[in-house]
Design a protein around this motif. Structure first.
Motif, PDB file in Angstrom:
ATOM      1  N   VAL A 205       0.943  -1.179   0.024  1.00 20.53           N
ATOM      2  CA  VAL A 205       0.057   0.147  -0.007  1.00 20.53           C
ATOM      3  C   VAL A 205       0.838   1.328  -0.095  1.00 20.53           C
ATOM      4  N   VAL A 206       0.782   2.279  -1.114  1.00 21.04           N
ATOM      5  CA  VAL A 206       1.508   3.505  -1.077  1.00 21.04           C
ATOM      6  C   VAL A 206       0.652   4.425  -0.117  1.00 21.04           C
ATOM      7  N   THR A 207       1.074   4.940   1.013  1.00 22.23           N
ATOM      8  CA  THR A 207       0.216   5.952   1.742  1.00 22.23           C
ATOM      9  C   THR A 207       0.272   7.361   1.284  1.00 22.23           C
ATOM     10  N   GLN A 238      -0.777  -7.453  -4.636  1.00 20.24           N
ATOM     11  CA  GLN A 238      -1.708  -6.433  -5.198  1.00 20.24           C
ATOM     12  C   GLN A 238      -1.062  -5.100  -4.745  1.00 20.24           C
ATOM     13  N   VAL A 239      -0.802  -3.924  -5.487  1.00 19.24           N
ATOM     14  CA  VAL A 239      -0.241  -2.476  -5.088  1.00 19.24           C
ATOM     15  C   VAL A 239      -1.425  -1.653  -5.157  1.00 19.24           C
ATOM     16  N   LEU A 240      -1.905  -1.075  -3.899  1.00 16.76           N
ATOM     17  CA  LEU A 240      -2.750  -0.048  -3.859  1.00 16.76           C
ATOM     18  C   LEU A 240      -2.136   1.383  -3.487  1.00 16.76           C
ATOM     19  N   ARG A 241      -3.193   2.232  -3.285  1.00 16.67           N
ATOM     20  CA  ARG A 241      -2.849   3.540  -2.923  1.00 16.67           C
ATOM     21  C   ARG A 241      -3.933   4.045  -1.726  1.00 16.67           C
ATOM     22  N   ILE A 250      -9.176   3.175   1.645  1.00 16.48           N
ATOM     23  CA  ILE A 250      -9.270   2.546   2.894  1.00 16.48           C
ATOM     24  C   ILE A 250      -9.917   1.271   2.605  1.00 16.48           C
ATOM     25  N   ASP A 251     -11.198   1.696   2.383  1.00 17.75           N
ATOM     26  CA  ASP A 251     -12.075   0.313   1.881  1.00 17.75           C
ATOM     27  C   ASP A 251     -11.509  -0.659   1.064  1.00 17.75           C
ATOM     28  N   ASP A 252     -10.701   0.068   0.038  1.00 17.93           N
ATOM     29  CA  ASP A 252     -10.098  -1.000  -1.013  1.00 17.93           C
ATOM     30  C   ASP A 252      -9.252  -1.757  -0.309  1.00 17.93           C
ATOM     31  N   VAL A 253      -8.492  -1.405   0.442  1.00 18.90           N
ATOM     32  CA  VAL A 253      -7.236  -2.216   1.319  1.00 18.90           C
ATOM     33  C   VAL A 253      -8.247  -3.275   2.014  1.00 18.90           C
ATOM     34  N   TRP A 254      -9.275  -2.921   2.630  1.00 17.99           N
ATOM     35  CA  TRP A 254     -10.011  -3.952   3.452  1.00 17.99           C
ATOM     36  C   TRP A 254     -10.556  -4.855   2.330  1.00 17.99           C
ATOM     37  N   THR A 255     -11.056  -4.656   1.247  1.00 18.65           N
ATOM     38  CA  THR A 255     -11.426  -5.608   0.286  1.00 18.65           C
ATOM     39  C   THR A 255     -10.558  -6.534  -0.195  1.00 18.65           C
ATOM     40  N   GLN A 256      -9.354  -6.032  -0.386  1.00 19.25           N
ATOM     41  CA  GLN A 256      -8.335  -6.644  -0.891  1.00 19.25           C
ATOM     42  C   GLN A 256      -7.816  -7.613   0.199  1.00 19.25           C
ATOM     43  N   ILE A 257      -7.711  -7.469   1.253  1.00 16.94           N
ATOM     44  CA  ILE A 257      -7.348  -8.248   2.504  1.00 16.94           C
ATOM     45  C   ILE A 257      -8.189  -9.373   2.712  1.00 16.94           C
ATOM     46  N   GLN A 258      -9.545  -9.005   2.701  1.00 18.28           N
ATOM     47  CA  GLN A 258     -10.413 -10.092   2.568  1.00 18.28           C
ATOM     48  C   GLN A 258     -10.572 -11.178   1.293  1.00 18.28           C
ATOM     49  N   GLN A 259     -10.214 -10.717   0.206  1.00 18.25           N
ATOM     50  CA  GLN A 259      -9.925 -11.528  -1.190  1.00 18.25           C
ATOM     51  C   GLN A 259      -8.637 -12.247  -0.829  1.00 18.25           C
ATOM     52  N   SER A 260      -7.648 -11.723  -0.331  1.00 16.66           N
ATOM     53  CA  SER A 260      -6.177 -12.460  -0.079  1.00 16.66           C
ATOM     54  C   SER A 260      -6.609 -13.399   0.848  1.00 16.66           C
ATOM     55  N   VAL A 261      -7.258 -13.376   2.004  1.00 15.28           N
ATOM     56  CA  VAL A 261      -7.192 -14.253   3.050  1.00 15.28           C
ATOM     57  C   VAL A 261      -8.130 -15.557   2.271  1.00 15.28           C
ATOM     58  N   GLU A 262      -9.011 -15.116   1.611  1.00 16.51           N
ATOM     59  CA  GLU A 262      -9.910 -16.199   0.887  1.00 16.51           C
ATOM     60  C   GLU A 262      -8.970 -17.026   0.018  1.00 16.51           C
ATOM     61  N   SER A 263      -8.137 -16.562  -0.633  1.00 12.89           N
ATOM     62  CA  SER A 263      -7.297 -17.113  -1.520  1.00 12.89           C
ATOM     63  C   SER A 263      -6.274 -17.725  -1.093  1.00 12.89           C
TER      64      SER A 263
END
Length: 337
Positions: A205-207, A238-241, A250-263
């Protein structure tokens, strides 16, 4: 939490009962007990906690957050944690590890002051701890602290590392997912592909992607995506900002975390094997700490003064023959009981 176990009113049982009921004061005291090298109830408490966690098997997300100093870890966790609580009804525990001085061993432990709103929310718990010279981005007792937070019923446990940026290998074994925070304008493409934690990151994540830094954040994001092509991944991160100030991304980060955990669910068995290996390392560390506590150093110092020809191997042999003999008796008695 689920149904609570009724225990006798001993100090350790009272502490454990408060812990599984989600009392933050009890959790704080329990972590203090675990971090102490001299607490008489430490072993009993950990045994109760481990038995409870194995029986309940609460689905908890362990999220490691790393990044170099200045990446905005504490600010990100403040915004991210409040978003989880207010929008997704999650309870959040933060275990923040601060580097200790190599000179006097002290730590500032200022993470709570940087997480003003999160530290005051009833569904959040923040515990700063000194690294005390322990390598790997965490403390010697971080694994036990995570278990305590799981017993207390927290949905998401965030482990914020000391922030050296490239040596947090140990925290990756303790977490379900690793997130690396990178500040914009923090270095060129060569800086971005340095070996270490970036190889273990599941999400980058680029902050600080706000204001005048948006342009720099976009450039850094593109450079990191390009740089990761030169690293061998099983699955490229995944690289996010995002911006912790405006909340954008911030919501995009949480969505990606959930997807990554499932995978990552299919890889849980391999991750458990890694944790067993890490447990062995932890046992060795505890073993040496116990040795340091038991060994009568004065005796061996005097031996060196009396006979300067004594070699290190002879001293080690004496330690195993004399000091460890009593230690093994203690271990055997513990196993028998």
């Amino acid at each position: 939490m689920t149904s609570h176990t009724v225990l006798s009113n001993t100090p350790v049982n009272e502490l454990f009962t408060g812990l599984i009921r989600g009392h933050r004061a009890s959790l704080s005291r329990a972590i203090t007990v675990v971090e102490s090298k001299r607490s008489p109830i430490r072993r009993q408490l950990l045994q109760l906690v481990n038995e409870h966690n194995v029986r309940i098997k609460r689905p908890t997300l362990r999220l490691g957050i790393s990044g170099a100093p200045g990446a905005g870890k504490s600010t990100f966790i403040e915004t991210f944690g409040m978003n989880l609580i207010e929008k997704y009804n999650k309870s959040v525990a933060v275990l923040a590890v601060d580097p200790s001085s190599a000179i006097n061993g002290g730590s500032i432990l200022a993470d709570k002051t940087r997480m003003f709103h999160l530290s005051r929310h009833p569904k959040a718990f923040i515990r700063p701890s000194p690294s005390s010279g322990h390598m790997g981005g965490v403390t010697r007792t971080t694994s036990n602290a995570i278990s305590l937070c799981e017993s207390a019923g927290y949905d998401v446990i965030i482990i914020e590392t000391v922030g050296v940026g490239q040596s947090e290998y140990e925290v990756s074994y303790l977490c379900d997912l690793m997130t690396l925070l990178v500040a914009p304008s923090g270095g060129d493409e060569l800086q971005a592909i340095k070996k270490g934690i970036i190889e273990m990151a599941n999400i980058i994540v680029v902050t600080k992607s706000d204001g005048d830094l948006v342009k720099h954040a976009r450039k850094m994001s593109a450079e990191i995506k390009s740089a990761t092509k030169f690293i061998s991944y099983v699955k490229r991160p995944q690289v996010l900002r995002c911006s912790a100030v405006t909340g954008e991304g911030i919501d995009d980060v949480w969505t990606q975390i959930q997807q990554s955990v499932e995978s990552e669910d299919k890889k849980l068995e391999k991750r458990r094997e890694q944790r067993v290996k890490q447990l062995k390392i932890g046992l060795i560390n505890e073993f040496f700490i116990e040795l340091n506590r038991r060994i009568q150093l004065d005796k061996y110092e005097n031996l060196l003064k009396i006979d300067e020809t004594v070699v290190v191997e002879d001293i080690i042999a004496k330690i195993f023959d004399e000091d460890l003999r009593y230690g093994f008796k203690d271990v055997n008695s513990m196993i028998d009981n």
